[in-house]
Motif scaffolding. Structure first.
Motif, PDB file in Angstrom:
ATOM      1  N   TYR A 141     -65.446  -8.192 -63.778  1.00  0.00           N
ATOM      2  CA  TYR A 141     -66.641  -7.360 -63.574  1.00  0.00           C
ATOM      3  C   TYR A 141     -67.031  -6.595 -64.829  1.00  0.00           C
ATOM      4  CZ  TYR A 141     -69.771  -4.390 -60.711  1.00  0.00           C
ATOM      5  OH  TYR A 141     -70.861  -3.739 -60.157  1.00  0.00           O
ATOM      6  N   ASP A 142     -66.090  -6.388 -65.744  1.00  0.00           N
ATOM      7  CA  ASP A 142     -66.414  -5.779 -67.041  1.00  0.00           C
ATOM      8  C   ASP A 142     -67.564  -6.505 -67.738  1.00  0.00           C
ATOM      9  OD1 ASP A 142     -64.467  -3.715 -67.189  1.00  0.00           O
ATOM     10  OD2 ASP A 142     -62.998  -4.998 -68.185  1.00  0.00           O
ATOM     11  N   VAL A 143     -67.703  -7.807 -67.467  1.00  0.00           N
ATOM     12  CA  VAL A 143     -68.682  -8.602 -68.212  1.00  0.00           C
ATOM     13  C   VAL A 143     -70.114  -8.190 -67.892  1.00  0.00           C
ATOM     14  CG1 VAL A 143     -69.037 -10.548 -66.601  1.00  0.00           C
ATOM     15  CG2 VAL A 143     -69.008 -10.966 -69.084  1.00  0.00           C
ATOM     16  N   ARG A 144     -70.303  -7.401 -66.862  1.00  0.00           N
ATOM     17  CA  ARG A 144     -71.640  -6.910 -66.520  1.00  0.00           C
ATOM     18  C   ARG A 144     -72.000  -5.617 -67.272  1.00  0.00           C
ATOM     19  NH1 ARG A 144     -74.119  -9.361 -62.083  1.00  0.00           N
ATOM     20  NH2 ARG A 144     -72.789 -10.793 -60.915  1.00  0.00           N
ATOM     21  N   PHE A 145     -71.134  -5.165 -68.174  1.00  0.00           N
ATOM     22  CA  PHE A 145     -71.342  -3.884 -68.837  1.00  0.00           C
ATOM     23  C   PHE A 145     -71.343  -4.085 -70.357  1.00  0.00           C
ATOM     24  CE2 PHE A 145     -69.699  -3.224 -64.660  1.00  0.00           C
ATOM     25  CZ  PHE A 145     -70.485  -2.192 -64.158  1.00  0.00           C
TER      26      PHE A 145
END
Length: 268
Positions: A141-145
């Motif tokens: 989910y880090d990849v959305r930031f």
């Protein structure tokens, strides 16, 4: 660098054997770094707390012993105890000269799933060095930031490794691909993104509830071009990254140097 796109189940001992075999296969291909997915200790859908252990515990130390014996650096997803009864979603980075962990910062409280019910977030971007190359780490989910990826680039990252156990569903593979391409462009770094394989293709039983693991691990250039993409099944890929491409990209499109957030802060 090797991508080991595996699917893990609910039994840490079985998963350890699968991880160690994948590391051995990757090392035999000449890889210096081996990247395995998030939640390799136990897959999502299984309560992680009963299985969480420190990086000095037997599961992590067994990975370290394998990495040292084979002369590689390994990244693999585990869970470590937190200080509030939850766990941390930790990516173990281990080898001869390193045995550390990155604690996932952005928790997957989305699409009806609540990772934060079981997981305490981390708060520190993480980079490490292998053979003179600075590498950043991000998780799922880090990849959305995008701000995290720019922070890793500011810390010198030329490659960012994204480990994942990506949620399945309509459009999710497209989103996975798009987001990793976007983060490569945002940070002008290589992105190597490794997801769990689709469990159904590997004969791994999935718990009831949301399905995780879609495969489609990626290698994306600093200009955002998908250089390699795997399918849904368990698969391994070894690649050599042209680190010189990072500086070439930053010369052509110097988005990091051209940022004006300090100038714009506070303005409507």
């Amino acid at each position: 660098m090797a991508i080991a796109q595996i699917a893990t189940g609910a039994v840490p001992e079985d998963n350890l054997a699968r991880v160690q075999k994948a590391i051995g296969d990757a090392a035999s291909s000449g890889a210096r770094i081996v990247v395995l997915p998030e939640a390799s200790l136990v897959r999502f859908g299984v309560s992680p707390a009963p299985f969480a252990e420190s990086l000095d515990g037997p599961w992590a130390r067994a990975i370290q012993e394998t990495a040292v014996q084979l002369g590689v650096v390994v990244l693999v997803g585990t869970f470590t105890p937190a200080d509030d009864g939850r766990v941390r979603n930790t990516i173990l980075v281990t080898g001869e000269h390193i045995h550390e962990g990155y604690d996932k910062i952005h928790l997957y409280d989305a699409y009806g799933f609540s990772e934060s019910a079981d997981v305490q977030p981390g708060n520190t971007p993480f980079v490490f060095e292998v053979d003179g190359i600075t590498i950043g780490v991000a998780t799922c989910y880090d990849v959305r930031f995008p701000e995290l990826f720019r922070a890793l680039a500011d810390r010198g990252a030329e490659v960012i490794l994204v480990t994942a156990h990506w949620g399945a569903g309509d459009g999710k593979v497209d989103a996975w691909r798009l987001l990793n391409q976007a983060r490569a462009v945002d940070s002008t770094t290589w992105i190597v993104a490794v997801d769990q394989a689709d469990a159904r293709t590997a004969g791994v039983d999935e718990p009831d509830g949301p399905r995780f693991g879609v495969g489609h691990s990626l290698v994306v250039t600093p200009m955002g071009v998908v250089q390699h993409e795997l399918g849904a099944a368990e698969e391994r890929l070894t690649v050599e990254l042209d680190i010189g491409a990072v500086q070439k990209a930053r010369k052509v499109i110097p988005v990091l140097a051209n940022r004006r957030l300090g100038t714009l802060a506070g303005k409507a």
